[in-house]
Write a protein that holds these residues in place. Structure first.
Motif, short mmCIF file in Angstrom:
data_model
loop_
_atom_site.label_atom_id
_atom_site.label_comp_id
_atom_site.label_asym_id
_atom_site.label_seq_id
_atom_site.Cartn_x
_atom_site.Cartn_y
_atom_site.Cartn_z
N PRO A 201 -121.77 70.75 63.11
CA PRO A 201 -122.35 70.02 64.19
C PRO A 201 -123.01 68.78 63.78
O PRO A 201 -123.41 68.48 62.68
N ILE A 202 -122.89 67.57 64.79
CA ILE A 202 -123.40 66.30 64.57
C ILE A 202 -124.89 66.28 65.20
O ILE A 202 -124.90 66.73 66.45
N PRO A 203 -125.86 66.00 64.54
CA PRO A 203 -127.25 65.93 64.88
C PRO A 203 -127.62 64.60 65.55
O PRO A 203 -128.71 63.74 65.20
N ALA A 204 -126.83 64.16 66.28
CA ALA A 204 -126.90 62.99 67.01
C ALA A 204 -125.64 62.61 68.23
O ALA A 204 -125.09 63.62 68.17
N ARG A 205 -126.29 61.95 69.17
CA ARG A 205 -125.42 61.39 70.19
C ARG A 205 -124.79 60.11 69.81
O ARG A 205 -125.67 59.37 69.40
N ILE A 206 -123.48 60.31 69.58
CA ILE A 206 -122.65 58.85 69.20
C ILE A 206 -121.66 58.64 70.10
O ILE A 206 -120.82 59.52 70.32
N LEU A 207 -121.85 57.22 70.74
CA LEU A 207 -120.80 56.91 71.82
C LEU A 207 -120.17 55.68 71.21
O LEU A 207 -120.51 54.75 70.69
N ILE A 208 -118.80 55.92 71.24
CA ILE A 208 -118.01 54.72 70.86
C ILE A 208 -117.42 54.17 72.01
O ILE A 208 -116.34 54.77 72.80
#
Length: 341
Positions: A201-208
């Motif tokens: 799981p990625i501990p962040a919101r990441i928008l490309i």
């Protein structure tokens, strides 16, 4: 001799399956197609005839105060409505036949590829709300999704659907002399939505997000969900020319968006988004998922054209395999491979 020619690596070995499981069903499918086609022609003909009759009634018994032009317009309007009704009735029967073809063919294709299921009606849905909150897709009021594929490839779970996202909300006219609401629906997105599982799981919101240049600030101000998060500079020139990154956890984002990943993402954008180029791609990470929105015009997993005989299904099957290969190529590229097909 087989009636199916294997044209790409993903099709290797399918000719024998085609001969054993699909070819014996083609005669039955063709009979069904002829029946559905006859119904489509009959319904469309009735709608056109009804429109023409109504037009003639107006032409001969309507008010003649508007002269010849008014009479012709009065004849044309009912005829146009009849044509629209005929088109809708035709599409209904075409969808019925396409569904029948998919019910016969897609289970065979999925069994052949292994660990893959197809749901034409996308009854299990798709995590649209998560994608919207992340900012990968814009706000919408109505969604049309279909042809859901779910499976595992290279031990990576994925799901993919064809989607059309529509905004039906009314927009106020900006013309002071024409104060009314614009009721025309706006298509926010048309193409493929993809979810690929990530190992941890990625501990962040990441928008490309795509880079609009001077328009980036406007996108952030007017409904650009995700763009309100801090922008992260990646230092990757080729990537930064096309995209920008936003995240609520800059350190985690930099750990995820390694130079290798950014190289691969640029390759995906250039290879999979057709004539739209990188402008047709947006993506993001959230928890255990990598999401991607891939704009495209053509139908996904198109099978069963109503006017095409069932025994000519081979060309459509090649298109089905190509569509499934799209998801596989994306996963390959995320792993750093550079597949030819």
């Amino acid at each position: 001799m087989t009636n199916f020619t294997e044209c790409s690596p993903i099709e290797a070995g399918f000719s024998e399956v085609y001969d054993a499981r699909i070819a014996p069903r083609l005669s039955e499918l063709e009979q069904e197609r002829q029946t559905v086609l006859a119904v489509a022609k009959r319904h469309a003909g009735i709608a056109l005839a009804a429109g023409a009759v109504l037009g003639l009634l107006f032409l001969f018994f309507g008010s003649g105060s508007d002269g010849l032009v008014g009479a012709l317009v009065g004849f044309g309007i009912p005829l146009a409505f009849g044509a629209v009704a005929a088109l809708l009735l035709w599409k209904r029967q075409a969808a019925k036949w396409s569904g029948s073809a998919a019910e016969t063919v897609m289970p065979v294709v999925c069994d052949f590829l292994g660990d893959l299921t197809h749901d034409r009606e996308a009854l299990k849905g798709f995590p649209l709300e998560r994608m919207q909150k992340l900012g990968v897709i814009r706000r919408f009021s109505r969604a049309e999704i279909s042809d859901r594929l779910e499976g595992t490839y290279r031990d990576v779970p994925f799901e993919i659907v064809e989607a059309k996202l529509i905004n039906d909300k009314r927009k106020k006219s900006t013309n002071a002399d024409n104060d009314h609401s614009n009721n025309s629906p706006t298509t926010q997105f048309k193409g493929l939505l993809i979810r690929v599982g990530v190992p941890d799981p990625i501990p962040a919101r990441i928008l490309i997000a795509r880079d609009y240049g001077p328009g980036n600030k406007l996108m952030s101000m007017f409904g650009g969900v995700g763009r309100d998060l801090p922008r992260i500079e990646t230092g990757h020139d080729a990537f930064e020319k096309l995209f920008e990154v936003h995240s609520d956890n800059p350190d985690a984002a930099r750990q995820v968006l390694t130079p290798r990943f950014l190289d691969n993402f640029v390759r995906i954008a250039e290879a999979e988004s057709g004539r739209r180029g990188a402008k047709g791609v947006e993506a993001g990470f959230h928890d255990e998922s990598f999401f991607m929105a891939l704009e495209r015009e053509g139908d996904f997993l198109a099978l069963g054209k109503l006017t095409t005989p069932a025994d000519e299904i081979e060309e459509e099957l090649h298109g089905v395999f190509d569509d499934i290969a799209t998801a596989r190529r994306i996963i390959d590229r995320l792993h750093g491979d550079h597949p030819e097909t």
